[in-house]
Scaffold this motif. Structure first.
Motif, PDB file in Angstrom:
ATOM      1  N   PHE A 431      -8.698 -27.241  15.917  1.00  5.46           N
ATOM      2  CA  PHE A 431      -8.438 -25.650  15.650  1.00  5.46           C
ATOM      3  C   PHE A 431      -7.032 -25.538  16.365  1.00  5.46           C
ATOM      4  CE2 PHE A 431     -13.126 -25.577  15.129  1.00  5.46           C
ATOM      5  CZ  PHE A 431     -13.203 -24.857  14.200  1.00  5.46           C
ATOM      6  N   GLU A 432      -6.005 -25.057  15.712  1.00  2.41           N
ATOM      7  CA  GLU A 432      -4.701 -24.905  16.298  1.00  2.41           C
ATOM      8  C   GLU A 432      -4.341 -23.436  16.475  1.00  2.41           C
ATOM      9  OE1 GLU A 432      -2.138 -27.199  13.878  1.00  2.41           O
ATOM     10  OE2 GLU A 432      -2.963 -29.101  14.432  1.00  2.41           O
ATOM     11  N   GLY A 433      -3.205 -23.289  17.396  1.00  2.00           N
ATOM     12  CA  GLY A 433      -2.821 -22.230  17.749  1.00  2.00           C
ATOM     13  C   GLY A 433      -1.425 -22.506  18.427  1.00  2.00           C
ATOM     14  N   GLU A 434      -0.392 -21.364  18.375  1.00  2.00           N
ATOM     15  CA  GLU A 434       0.623 -21.565  19.045  1.00  2.00           C
ATOM     16  C   GLU A 434       0.868 -20.526  20.141  1.00  2.00           C
ATOM     17  OE1 GLU A 434       3.976 -21.617  16.346  1.00  2.00           O
ATOM     18  OE2 GLU A 434       3.282 -23.538  15.334  1.00  2.00           O
ATOM     19  N   PHE A 435       1.648 -20.976  21.442  1.00  2.00           N
ATOM     20  CA  PHE A 435       1.502 -20.015  22.580  1.00  2.00           C
ATOM     21  C   PHE A 435       2.778 -20.095  23.022  1.00  2.00           C
ATOM     22  CE2 PHE A 435      -2.821 -21.011  21.457  1.00  2.00           C
ATOM     23  CZ  PHE A 435      -3.509 -19.897  21.489  1.00  2.00           C
ATOM     24  N   ASP A 436       3.435 -18.966  23.800  1.00  2.00           N
ATOM     25  CA  ASP A 436       4.646 -18.790  24.464  1.00  2.00           C
ATOM     26  C   ASP A 436       4.622 -19.226  25.679  1.00  2.00           C
ATOM     27  OD1 ASP A 436       5.892 -17.754  22.084  1.00  2.00           O
ATOM     28  OD2 ASP A 436       5.436 -15.617  22.397  1.00  2.00           O
ATOM     29  N   ASP A 437       3.616 -19.190  26.483  1.00  2.00           N
ATOM     30  CA  ASP A 437       3.628 -19.443  27.785  1.00  2.00           C
ATOM     31  C   ASP A 437       2.560 -20.062  28.190  1.00  2.00           C
ATOM     32  OD1 ASP A 437       5.885 -17.645  28.447  1.00  2.00           O
ATOM     33  OD2 ASP A 437       4.749 -16.113  28.110  1.00  2.00           O
TER      34      ASP A 437
END
Length: 912
Positions: A431-437
């Motif tokens: 399961f993939e996700g993108e995060f800034d910090d």
């Protein structure tokens, strides 16, 4: 030593010449058995000699000894056993002289202390070690209970020069003199055990039920009658025989253990029985069952560091493991002695190992790398791996010994099979996700810090699911015989021995993989792919905040409703399939001559190896599969010389020159390969069926002094000159792989050497005043220094020196014990220093991966309720020592894993 090399063919020629002439003065036999005067138990390893003829041998596992063709006359028989009185008897040899010798053991006067206590096991081990022609260490079955160890592998780490490799905190594989398990050989009852692991030769010794064992012997200097396939040494496991004891034997134990990491309580049951019927039929059976729930917490980078200034971390992964392991071991052994001159036996083994593992992982990738304590944009993948692996080993050995007037013949045939089956399992649900910090703290044990959304299942979508199944089968069949003869040559005892062996081995691996992805094209909505539809409770993870876990059932529900045929990954499925056939034909001749207190043993072994491998690879640039079949053979002549000098009954010096080999592992030989092309980049990964066998010339020298009571102080030096050692490397950009960005494979190194020193001190203090005589102290230390050279082509030949892969420079063990008729306690520690695991970049040592030093403290306490019943308590990994591997320097993580402590409480009934 050069002079000895010239003399050994001369002695062998004399042996052959003397065999052509019949002996007229030899007229009788001297046969007998050595037993403990108090318990009537057989004493193995007693030194038996006929003084006037200087004839010497050691008593067998059943206490028996045989001197064939002894000249008529009057002689003195002497039997010596450490921890016991010396036995002397006058005898007259006519046709047969039968001896029933009994030795009084020195001890506390409590039978089960003498037989199974710390002194009893120490006495058995030291006597076997003293009597051997070559350098050996022995661990009796009784010793397994004297240490806080759960299996044979962990018990062996107490032997000088031995350390172990652990899997999820459990000891499984044995290292000798700091060398990797695949550099050592494991046999049971004289036959090699196959390995259920698809890529290894090494056998995990936790698969053999300890209750079936009589002893485990570690040989560090091989004689020509032994298989030559080891660098560190050879481990021989001998299973229980009814004739190891003189009467009915029953051993039953039950145990409960507590795992600190998971809070689980786990049961264990074991039992063994043996008896002798009609004085010539022996039956021994044993069974064990152990069901354990446990786990571990892990964080690893896999060496994904960028060491350009400033240093940045490119990838890191948190892993939580939940594991169940169920072990079942069964064995049945039969011995038959139709008459005094023939012994026949059958040895069987069945071992089942079921490993069920659930792994939740969080993988973070920073595109530009991340500085410590600096929040940076990252891609995160939450993954699940859930699988069951069923391993089984079957073995049956049939053999015997026949003693004729002048010759003794040993013969044996065996069949063994190891299987590893992984039924259809989840190899990865991502399961993939993108995060800034997203940031990390601590380069050694990275702790992840992130925004709150990082821990929400709603922010992750299912990208792909990998389903797999695999099966490995390793089958071995062998047959061998040995012929030996002893006589006098110019009034000096002489023996000759020769024999042959043939073994056929087949290793088969089959794997199928399905990749389910592109879900939107199959009408599956984002809501259905949200991790919230698959999420479970947060794992109990000790290395930072983890977030929700992933449940397996919803993943199965999804993929079971999809088209498996369309999802089949034909490439990965085919390139991992292989068949490797290995046939080994061997023959040897050896002999020894006794010159006063010196025994010179010399001989040569010949081994011919024929190997065939079948597999295929895939070349993406050609979009096609390519068959990769090999058919090759090679041979080795392996001479050896051993000197054994008994300065006195208490002091023994040994020296040897031997030659050995180590064949590549099956994973290293695997013929499959994959060449991938992405735009202008080429990447390849492959095995290497053309690898040469490692060859070693070994020099050993040792001295042992056996002290009053039960004790020994010893020193051993060794040097190994190695060619063709094997290591894993990335050849991308070098030589014929100049156009590849990555080319991961196995290659032969140029040369290597190991220089080492072993020191050991063992002492029981039975000679001390009351209050001290219950103490037992054992310690050993092995120092080694290894150097290996690797090279590559890059505008000319480039190279650098590295430590020999998997070679620890220092291993050490110590234990402090106390025993009296009522209690027995033992505190022990095992240490091994760091060692090189992998050469990641040929030309840059900063990326070499090392396993860090490891120290483990364990404790066992026993209370003897009666002579038959014992209650025991064990504490394992008392200091909660973790596993740690690093990249280049100790502060840069490659892998960190914690296992927690384990506590065991059990009760044992032993009736002799």
């Amino acid at each position: 030593m050069k002079q000895l090399g010239l003399l050994s063919p001369l002695y062998l020629a004399l042996f052959a010449t003397s065999m052509a002439f019949p002996s007229t003065s030899w007229a009788g036999k001297v046969e007998g058995a050595i037993t403990d005067e108090a318990t009537q138990m057989p004493l193995e390893g007693a030194l038996i000699s006929i003084k006037e003829l200087n004839l010497k041998q050691e008593s067998g596992r059943d206490g028996r000894f045989f001197f064939q063709d002894v000249p008529k006359g009057k002689y003195t028989l002497i039997a010596q056993y450490l921890g016991g009185s010396t036995y002397t008897q006058s005898l007259v040899v006519g046709e047969v002289s039968l001896i029933n010798a009994q030795i009084e053991l020195k001890g506390q006067g409590l039978e089960h202390i003498q037989v199974v206590g710390q002194r009893g096991s120490l006495s058995k081990s030291l006597n076997r070690q003293r009597a051997a022609d070559n350098l050996v260490s022995v661990l009796s079955a009784d010793a397994l209970g004297n240490f806080p160890d759960t299996n044979i592998s962990e018990a062996l780490q107490r032997v000088p020069g031995i350390s172990i490799e652990r899997d999820q905190g459990e000891g499984r594989f044995v290292r000798i003199r700091g060398m990797a398990p695949d550099y050592n050989a494991v046999s049971m009852n004289g036959t090699r055990l196959p390995s259920p692991d698809s890529d290894r030769r090494a056998v995990a010794l936790d698969v053999v039920p300890a209750d079936l064992l009589q002893s485990v012997e570690v040989t560090k200097t091989l004689t020509p009658d032994m298989d030559a396939d080891s660098l560190g040494g050879a481990i021989e496991v001998k299973s229980l025989s009814a004739f190891d004891r003189d009467d009915t034997y029953v051993n039953v134990s039950t145990e409960g253990s507590y795992d600190e990491m998971t809070g689980s309580i786990n049961p264990k049951l074991a039992g063994s029985y043996s008896d002798i019927f009609q004085d010539n039929i022996g039956v021994a059976i044993a069974a064990s069952w152990y069901n354990r729930d446990f786990g571990s917490d892990n964080v690893e980078t896999g060496g994904k560091w960028s060491f350009d200034e400033p240093t940045k971390l490119e990838e890191v992964e948190q892993r939580d493991y939940q594991i169940n392991r169920e072990r079942v071991g069964l064995g049945a052994n039969l011995d038959f002695r139709p008459n005094d001159d023939n012994d026949l036996f059958i040895r069987t083994l069945y071992s089942s190992f079921v490993d069920t593992e659930t792994r939740n992982g969080n993988e973070i990738k920073w595109e530009e790398g991340a500085l410590a304590d600096t929040p940076t944009a990252a891609e995160a993948t939450r993954s699940l791996k859930s699988r069951e692996e069923d391993q089984a080993i079957y073995s049956i050995v049939l053999g015997g010994e026949s003693r004729f007037d002048t010759w003794t013949v040993n013969y044996q045939t065996s069949w063994s099979r190891a299987e590893a089956d992984k039924p259809r399992y989840i190899g990865g649900a991502d399961f993939e996700g993108e995060f800034d910090d997203v940031a990390y703290q601590n380069s050694a044990v990275p702790i992840i810090t992130a925004e709150e959304g990082f821990y929400s299942a709603d922010n992750y979508l299912l990208d792909k699911v990998e389903i797999a199944e695999s099966n490995t089968v390793d089958t071995m069949a062998s047959a061998k015989f040995d012929l030996s003869k002893t006589w006098l040559l110019a009034d000096r005892p002489v023996a000759v021995k020769f024999g042959a062996k043939y073994s056929a081995r087949t290793k088969e691996n089959q794997e199928d993989i399905w990749i389910f992805e592109d879900f939107d094209e199959q009408g599956i909505t984002e809501q259905q792919l949200s991790m919230s539809q698959f999420a479970g409770a947060q794992p109990d993870y000790n290395l930072g905040r983890f977030g929700p876990s992933i449940e397996a059932d919803p993943v199965w529900s999804l993929v079971n409703g999809m088209d498996s045929a369309a999802a089949k990954d034909e490439i990965e499925s085919r390139i991992n399939d292989f068949d490797i056939d290995e046939d080994i034909s061997a023959a040897y001749v050896m002999g020894h001559i006794d010159i006063d207190n010196l025994r010179l043993l010399a001989g040569v072994r010949y081994e011919h190896t024929a190997m065939q491998s079948q597999g295929s690879g895939f070349d993406e640039s050609q979009d096609d599969f390519v068959s990769n079949n090999t058919d090759r053979s090679y041979q080795h002549w392996l001479p050896g010389i051993h000197l054994n000098y008994k300065w006195s009954d208490k002091t023994v010096a040994r020296a040897s020159w031997t030659n050995t080999i180590v064949r590549p592992t099956f994973g290293q030989l695997a013929p499959g390969f994959l060449i991938e092309q992405d735009d202008e980049e080429l990447e390849a990964s492959f095995g290497n069926p053309d690898l040469e066998a490692l060859e070693a010339m070994n020099w050993d020298i040792s001295i042992e002094h056996y002290m009053g009571g039960l004790g020994v102080i010893s020193a051993s030096g060794f040097y190994k000159d190695i060619t063709n050692f094997i290591y894993e490397a990335d050849l991308g950009g070098y030589g014929k792989y100049q156009d590849f960005d990555k080319a991961e494979t196995f290659v032969n190194g140029d040369d290597a050497n190991i220089l080492g020193l072993e020191l050991a001190y063992v002492q029981e203090f039975g000679f001390m005043p009351e209050g001290w005589k219950g103490l037992i102290f054992t310690s050993n230390l092995t120092l080694s220094d290894s150097t290996a050279h690797i090279s590559w082509q890059d505008d000319g030949v480039q190279g650098r020196d590295i430590p020999l892969p998997s070679q620890s420079e220092l291993t050490a063990n110590a234990s402090f014990g106390y025993e009296n008729p009522y209690v027995s306690v033992r505190l022990s520690a095992a240490y091994k220093s760091e060692y090189l695991v992998e050469v990641t970049e040929l030309d840059d040592a900063a990326f070499d991966v090392y396993q860090d030093a490891h120290t483990q403290w364990d404790f066992v306490a026993k209370s003897f309720i009666t002579e038959d019943i014992t209650i025991y308590f064990k504490a394992i990994n008392m200091t909660d020592e973790p596993f740690y591997a690093y990249t280049g320097q100790n502060r840069y993580n490659a892998q960190y894993e914690e296992y927690g402590r384990t506590f065991q409480l059990g009760i044992q009934f032993i009736n002799y």
